[in-house]
Write a protein that holds these residues in place. Structure first.
Motif, PDB file in Angstrom:
ATOM      1  N   ASP A  37       0.819  -1.209   0.000  1.00  0.00           N
ATOM      2  CA  ASP A  37       0.000   0.000   0.000  1.00  0.00           C
ATOM      3  C   ASP A  37       0.856   1.264   0.000  1.00  0.00           C
ATOM      4  O   ASP A  37       0.319   2.376  -0.140  1.00  0.00           O
ATOM      5  CB  ASP A  37      -0.913   0.032   1.231  1.00  0.00           C
ATOM      6  CG  ASP A  37      -1.941  -1.088   1.226  1.00  0.00           C
ATOM      7  OD1 ASP A  37      -2.295  -1.566   2.328  1.00  0.00           O
ATOM      8  OD2 ASP A  37      -2.368  -1.498   0.121  1.00  0.00           O
ATOM      9  N   SER A  38       2.156   1.097   0.164  1.00  0.00           N
ATOM     10  CA  SER A  38       3.054   2.254   0.135  1.00  0.00           C
ATOM     11  C   SER A  38       2.958   2.914  -1.238  1.00  0.00           C
ATOM     12  O   SER A  38       3.243   2.287  -2.261  1.00  0.00           O
ATOM     13  CB  SER A  38       4.500   1.820   0.397  1.00  0.00           C
ATOM     14  OG  SER A  38       4.638   1.302   1.700  1.00  0.00           O
ATOM     15  N   ALA A  39       2.546   4.163  -1.246  1.00  0.00           N
ATOM     16  CA  ALA A  39       2.291   4.857  -2.511  1.00  0.00           C
ATOM     17  C   ALA A  39       1.913   6.303  -2.221  1.00  0.00           C
ATOM     18  O   ALA A  39       1.805   6.712  -1.066  1.00  0.00           O
ATOM     19  CB  ALA A  39       1.145   4.179  -3.264  1.00  0.00           C
ATOM     20  N   LEU A  40       1.725   7.061  -3.291  1.00  0.00           N
ATOM     21  CA  LEU A  40       1.198   8.418  -3.189  1.00  0.00           C
ATOM     22  C   LEU A  40      -0.308   8.339  -3.458  1.00  0.00           C
ATOM     23  O   LEU A  40      -0.718   7.816  -4.494  1.00  0.00           O
ATOM     24  CB  LEU A  40       1.876   9.335  -4.204  1.00  0.00           C
ATOM     25  CG  LEU A  40       1.448  10.806  -4.191  1.00  0.00           C
ATOM     26  CD1 LEU A  40       1.890  11.494  -2.901  1.00  0.00           C
ATOM     27  CD2 LEU A  40       2.036  11.545  -5.398  1.00  0.00           C
ATOM     28  N   TYR A  41      -1.107   8.823  -2.543  1.00  0.00           N
ATOM     29  CA  TYR A  41      -2.555   8.794  -2.695  1.00  0.00           C
ATOM     30  C   TYR A  41      -3.019  10.189  -3.094  1.00  0.00           C
ATOM     31  O   TYR A  41      -2.824  11.165  -2.361  1.00  0.00           O
ATOM     32  CB  TYR A  41      -3.218   8.324  -1.399  1.00  0.00           C
ATOM     33  CG  TYR A  41      -2.974   6.854  -1.179  1.00  0.00           C
ATOM     34  CD1 TYR A  41      -1.778   6.421  -0.615  1.00  0.00           C
ATOM     35  CD2 TYR A  41      -3.899   5.904  -1.593  1.00  0.00           C
ATOM     36  CE1 TYR A  41      -1.515   5.061  -0.449  1.00  0.00           C
ATOM     37  CE2 TYR A  41      -3.651   4.549  -1.437  1.00  0.00           C
ATOM     38  CZ  TYR A  41      -2.449   4.135  -0.871  1.00  0.00           C
ATOM     39  OH  TYR A  41      -2.192   2.798  -0.733  1.00  0.00           O
ATOM     40  N   LEU A  42      -3.617  10.254  -4.253  1.00  0.00           N
ATOM     41  CA  LEU A  42      -4.015  11.525  -4.838  1.00  0.00           C
ATOM     42  C   LEU A  42      -5.522  11.675  -4.820  1.00  0.00           C
ATOM     43  O   LEU A  42      -6.262  10.767  -5.206  1.00  0.00           O
ATOM     44  CB  LEU A  42      -3.517  11.627  -6.286  1.00  0.00           C
ATOM     45  CG  LEU A  42      -2.001  11.715  -6.433  1.00  0.00           C
ATOM     46  CD1 LEU A  42      -1.590  11.386  -7.863  1.00  0.00           C
ATOM     47  CD2 LEU A  42      -1.510  13.108  -6.064  1.00  0.00           C
ATOM     48  N   CYS A  43      -5.954  12.832  -4.369  1.00  0.00           N
ATOM     49  CA  CYS A  43      -7.368  13.187  -4.387  1.00  0.00           C
ATOM     50  C   CYS A  43      -7.575  14.223  -5.481  1.00  0.00           C
ATOM     51  O   CYS A  43      -6.741  15.129  -5.664  1.00  0.00           O
ATOM     52  CB  CYS A  43      -7.757  13.762  -3.031  1.00  0.00           C
ATOM     53  SG  CYS A  43      -9.448  14.381  -2.924  1.00  0.00           S
ATOM     54  N   ALA A  44      -8.640  14.091  -6.223  1.00  0.00           N
ATOM     55  CA  ALA A  44      -8.972  15.054  -7.268  1.00  0.00           C
ATOM     56  C   ALA A  44     -10.433  15.442  -7.128  1.00  0.00           C
ATOM     57  O   ALA A  44     -11.260  14.642  -6.688  1.00  0.00           O
ATOM     58  CB  ALA A  44      -8.718  14.469  -8.657  1.00  0.00           C
ATOM     59  N   SER A  45     -10.745  16.674  -7.504  1.00  0.00           N
ATOM     60  CA  SER A  45     -12.143  17.083  -7.477  1.00  0.00           C
ATOM     61  C   SER A  45     -12.531  17.715  -8.808  1.00  0.00           C
ATOM     62  O   SER A  45     -11.676  18.208  -9.556  1.00  0.00           O
ATOM     63  CB  SER A  45     -12.424  18.042  -6.314  1.00  0.00           C
ATOM     64  OG  SER A  45     -11.866  19.326  -6.538  1.00  0.00           O
ATOM     65  N   SER A  46     -13.815  17.688  -9.069  1.00  0.00           N
ATOM     66  CA  SER A  46     -14.341  18.201 -10.330  1.00  0.00           C
ATOM     67  C   SER A  46     -15.696  18.853 -10.067  1.00  0.00           C
ATOM     68  O   SER A  46     -16.423  18.445  -9.161  1.00  0.00           O
ATOM     69  CB  SER A  46     -14.488  17.041 -11.324  1.00  0.00           C
ATOM     70  OG  SER A  46     -15.090  17.458 -12.514  1.00  0.00           O
ATOM     71  N   SER A  47     -16.000  19.858 -10.898  1.00  0.00           N
ATOM     72  CA  SER A  47     -17.259  20.574 -10.686  1.00  0.00           C
ATOM     73  C   SER A  47     -18.456  19.827 -11.244  1.00  0.00           C
ATOM     74  O   SER A  47     -19.601  20.164 -10.956  1.00  0.00           O
ATOM     75  CB  SER A  47     -17.182  21.959 -11.318  1.00  0.00           C
ATOM     76  OG  SER A  47     -17.086  21.833 -12.722  1.00  0.00           O
ATOM     77  N   ASP A  48     -18.170  18.808 -12.069  1.00  0.00           N
ATOM     78  CA  ASP A  48     -19.261  18.135 -12.744  1.00  0.00           C
ATOM     79  C   ASP A  48     -18.879  16.688 -12.997  1.00  0.00           C
ATOM     80  O   ASP A  48     -17.703  16.386 -13.193  1.00  0.00           O
ATOM     81  CB  ASP A  48     -19.566  18.851 -14.066  1.00  0.00           C
ATOM     82  CG  ASP A  48     -20.851  18.360 -14.714  1.00  0.00           C
ATOM     83  OD1 ASP A  48     -21.141  18.802 -15.836  1.00  0.00           O
ATOM     84  OD2 ASP A  48     -21.558  17.535 -14.099  1.00  0.00           O
ATOM     85  N   TRP A  49     -19.847  15.792 -13.011  1.00  0.00           N
ATOM     86  CA  TRP A  49     -19.565  14.390 -13.265  1.00  0.00           C
ATOM     87  C   TRP A  49     -19.105  14.164 -14.695  1.00  0.00           C
ATOM     88  O   TRP A  49     -18.207  13.401 -14.971  1.00  0.00           O
ATOM     89  CB  TRP A  49     -20.817  13.565 -12.977  1.00  0.00           C
ATOM     90  CG  TRP A  49     -20.682  12.140 -13.396  1.00  0.00           C
ATOM     91  CD1 TRP A  49     -21.357  11.498 -14.378  1.00  0.00           C
ATOM     92  CD2 TRP A  49     -19.779  11.179 -12.846  1.00  0.00           C
ATOM     93  NE1 TRP A  49     -20.933  10.184 -14.465  1.00  0.00           N
ATOM     94  CE2 TRP A  49     -19.974   9.960 -13.548  1.00  0.00           C
ATOM     95  CE3 TRP A  49     -18.821  11.215 -11.828  1.00  0.00           C
ATOM     96  CZ2 TRP A  49     -19.267   8.805 -13.246  1.00  0.00           C
ATOM     97  CZ3 TRP A  49     -18.108  10.060 -11.539  1.00  0.00           C
ATOM     98  CH2 TRP A  49     -18.345   8.880 -12.252  1.00  0.00           C
TER      99      TRP A  49
END
Lengths: 114, 112
Positions: free
Chosen positions: A86-98
């Protein structure tokens, strides 16, 4: 520049421990994605939300991770029992629309499982 | 299944040179094509995106990319690179901005 906030930036856990990371999406972005980037720059989609609802997730996430995006609180991703892989970089992303808008990424949480 | 191929793992140029980073994809439906940049130890920064219309799209910091349906390509270009452009560049494909499928990345090194 992205305004997605991720905490903590670094996380060190022992095998079997829980590992929890948080994400605050850009203001007004109801869609949130989590990805895992390993040391070989390979990306793995984990889960996505629209508001508080899970839209898609992979099998691994369903079994070993818990994730939520509660109203008026940061989104979170937690590994229930950390493994070395599980060692890794965990990235979160957001968007205004699906369906249509760009995904903006946070700086990531780098997890090291000893 | 979507696939994204970046044929060059490493590209080295000198400051002021032009550069082209190659990306080919395979997907049968409508997709968004994007490029992201990742500086060492940091998150992904959005550069540009194409969905329809003019096949040449302009991005931040002087980058542009050109879509070619016949070649299934979306190559990234910059006319004159700066040392700060040194980073890993990821080509990305997403159907209807659903989950993103990334290429393996191209490490760009800009020498002074």
């Amino acid at each position: 520049n992205s305004k997605v906030i991720q905490t903590p930036r670094y996380l060190v856990k022992g095998q079997g421990q829980k590992a929890k990371m948080r994400c605050i999406p850009e203001k007004g972005h109801p869609v949130v994605f989590w990805y895992q980037q390993n040391k070989n720059n390979e990306f793995k989609f984990l889960i996505n939300f629209q508001n508080q609802e899970v839209l898609q997730q992979i099998d691994m996430t369903e079994k070993r991770f818990s994730a939520e995006c509660p109203s008026n609180s940061p989104c979170s991703l937690e590994i229930q029992s950390s493994e070395a892989g599980d060692s890794a970089l965990y990235l979160c992303a957001s968007s205004s629309d699906w369906g249509g808008d760009t995904q903006y990424f946070g700086p990531g949480t780098r997890l090291l499982v000893l | 299944t979507q696939t994204v191929s970046q044929s060059d793992a490493h590209v080295t140029v000198f400051e002021g040179d032009s550069v082209e980073l190659r990306c080919n994809y395979s997907y049968g439906g409508s997709i968004y094509l994007s490029w992201y940049i990742q500086h060492h130890g940091r998150g992904l920064q959005f550069l540009l995106k194409y969905y329809s219309g003019n096949p040449v799209v302009q991005g931040v910091n002087g980058f542009e990319a050109e879509f070619s349906k016949s070649d299934s390509s979306f190559h990234l270009r910059k006319a004159s690179v700066h040392w700060s452009d040194s980073a890993v560049y990821f080509c990305a494909v997403s159907p209807n901005n659903n989950r993103i499928f990334f290429g393996d990345g191209t490490q760009l090194v800009v020498k002074p």
